[in-house]
Design an enzyme around this catalytic site. Structure first.
Site, PDB file in Angstrom:
ATOM      1  N   CYS A  84     -13.242  97.858  65.402  1.00  0.00           N
ATOM      2  CA  CYS A  84     -13.511  98.730  64.253  1.00  0.00           C
ATOM      3  C   CYS A  84     -14.960  99.233  64.298  1.00  0.00           C
ATOM      4  CB  CYS A  84     -13.169  98.020  62.947  1.00  0.00           C
ATOM      5  SG  CYS A  84     -13.000  99.153  61.541  1.00  0.00           S
ATOM      6  N   ILE A 142      -8.809  99.020  58.686  1.00  0.00           N
ATOM      7  CA  ILE A 142      -9.617  99.068  57.459  1.00  0.00           C
ATOM      8  C   ILE A 142     -10.726 100.102  57.654  1.00  0.00           C
ATOM      9  CG2 ILE A 142     -11.049  97.776  55.833  1.00  0.00           C
ATOM     10  CD1 ILE A 142      -9.689  95.204  56.925  1.00  0.00           C
ATOM     11  N   HIS A 178      -8.369  95.413  63.586  1.00  0.00           N
ATOM     12  CA  HIS A 178      -8.844  94.031  63.517  1.00  0.00           C
ATOM     13  C   HIS A 178      -7.708  93.072  63.897  1.00  0.00           C
ATOM     14  CE1 HIS A 178     -12.497  94.938  60.999  1.00  0.00           C
ATOM     15  NE2 HIS A 178     -11.755  95.958  60.638  1.00  0.00           N
ATOM     16  N   GLU A 180      -8.225  90.034  64.696  1.00  0.00           N
ATOM     17  CA  GLU A 180      -8.686  88.705  64.267  1.00  0.00           C
ATOM     18  C   GLU A 180      -8.217  88.342  62.857  1.00  0.00           C
ATOM     19  OE1 GLU A 180     -11.722  91.483  62.575  1.00  0.00           O
ATOM     20  OE2 GLU A 180     -10.552  91.378  64.431  1.00  0.00           O
TER      21      GLU A 180
END
Length: 199
Positions: A84, A142, A178, A180
Site C-alpha cells: 500500500c 485501504i 494488505h 498482513e
C-alpha cells in the site's frame, strides 16, 4: 547477516501497520524486527515497508535520516516488499502526491495514490497472484494505490478490476493491498523466499 534459512527481515517502523507485518514474517520463517534507525539497515537481510500514510512516511524518513540510507540499500540489492503506502514508497514516480513527497524508488513504475477511493470505500477481495500457489490471495484495500504503468523490467503479478495491484522488479516486491491483515501469509512467505535466494 543471518543464516540463509532464517533471514532477518526488518519492518520500517516509522509509521503504519508494523506489528501485523512482524507477525506475518515470523510465521513465514523469518526473524522479524522493527527498523527505525539507519544503522539498523546493516543488520537485516530484507525489509518490509508497511502500509500507512505515504506522505507522512516520506516526511518521517527524511526527519529520521532514513531516506538516503534506504535508497542506498535498495540500490545495492536489499530485497524489499512494500504494501500500500510501501508500494508508493518503492515507486520511481507517483501521481497525486504532494509536491514535496519523496520516494525510495526501486521499481520502474508510476503509481497513483488513493486510486481505489477513500477510507470509507475500503474493501477486501480475492486476488489471483502469479507465483503464489493455493488459489487467490486475500487482499485488503485501504485507500489503496494502483499502478498506472510499468517499465520493461517490471513483472506484473496481479490485477484487480483491470488495474495492476502487485509487481516485482528484481528483488523488490510491491502490492496495493494488505495481505498482513487477513491471516493469509503466502505473499510474506514468497518475500521471505526471495530474501533467502539473495542470501
Amino acid at each position: 547477516m543471518s543464516p540463509v534459512s532464517t533471514p532477518v527481515v526488518g519492518v520500517l517502523a516509522l509509521q503504519g501497520d508494523v506489528r501485523e507485518h512482524l507477525v506475518a514474517l515470523a510465521e513465514s520463517g523469518a526473524l522479524a524486527r522493527p527498523v527505525r534507525r539507519p544503522e539498523e539497515l546493516a543488520e537485516i537481510d530484507g525489509l518490509v515497508i508497511p502500509g500507512g500514510e505515504s506522505t507522512t512516511m516520506s516526511k518521517l524518513a527524511v526527519i529520521f535520516g532514513m531516506l538516503e540510507p534506504l535508497r542506498e540499500r535498495v540500490r545495492s540489492g536489499l530485497p524489499v516488499y512494500g504494501t500500500c503506502a510501501g508500494m508508493i514508497m518503492v515507486a520511481d514516480k507517483i501521481l497525486d502526491g504532494r509536491e514535496d513527497q519523496e520516494t525510495i524508488g526501486g521499481v520502474d513504475m508510476i503509481v497513483r495514490r488513493n486510486a481505489f477511493g477513500r477510507q470509507n470505500e475500503s474493501f477486501e477481495a480475492a486476488v489471483d497472484f502469479a507465483g503464489v500457489e493455493g488459489g487467490p490471495v486475500d487482499g485488503v484495500f485501504i485507500r489503496a494505490p494502483w499502478v498506472e504503468s510499468t517499465g520493461g523490467a517490471v513483472e506484473v503479478l496481479a490485477r484487480h478490476r483491470g488495474h495492476t495491484v502487485a509487481v516485482r522488479q528484481g528483488d523488490v516486491l510491491a502490492t496495493s493491498f494488505h495481505p498482513e491483515l487477513t491471516g493469509d501469509h503466502r505473499v510474506h512467505a514468497l518475500f521471505v523466499n526471495m530474501v533467502r535466494a539473495v542470501g
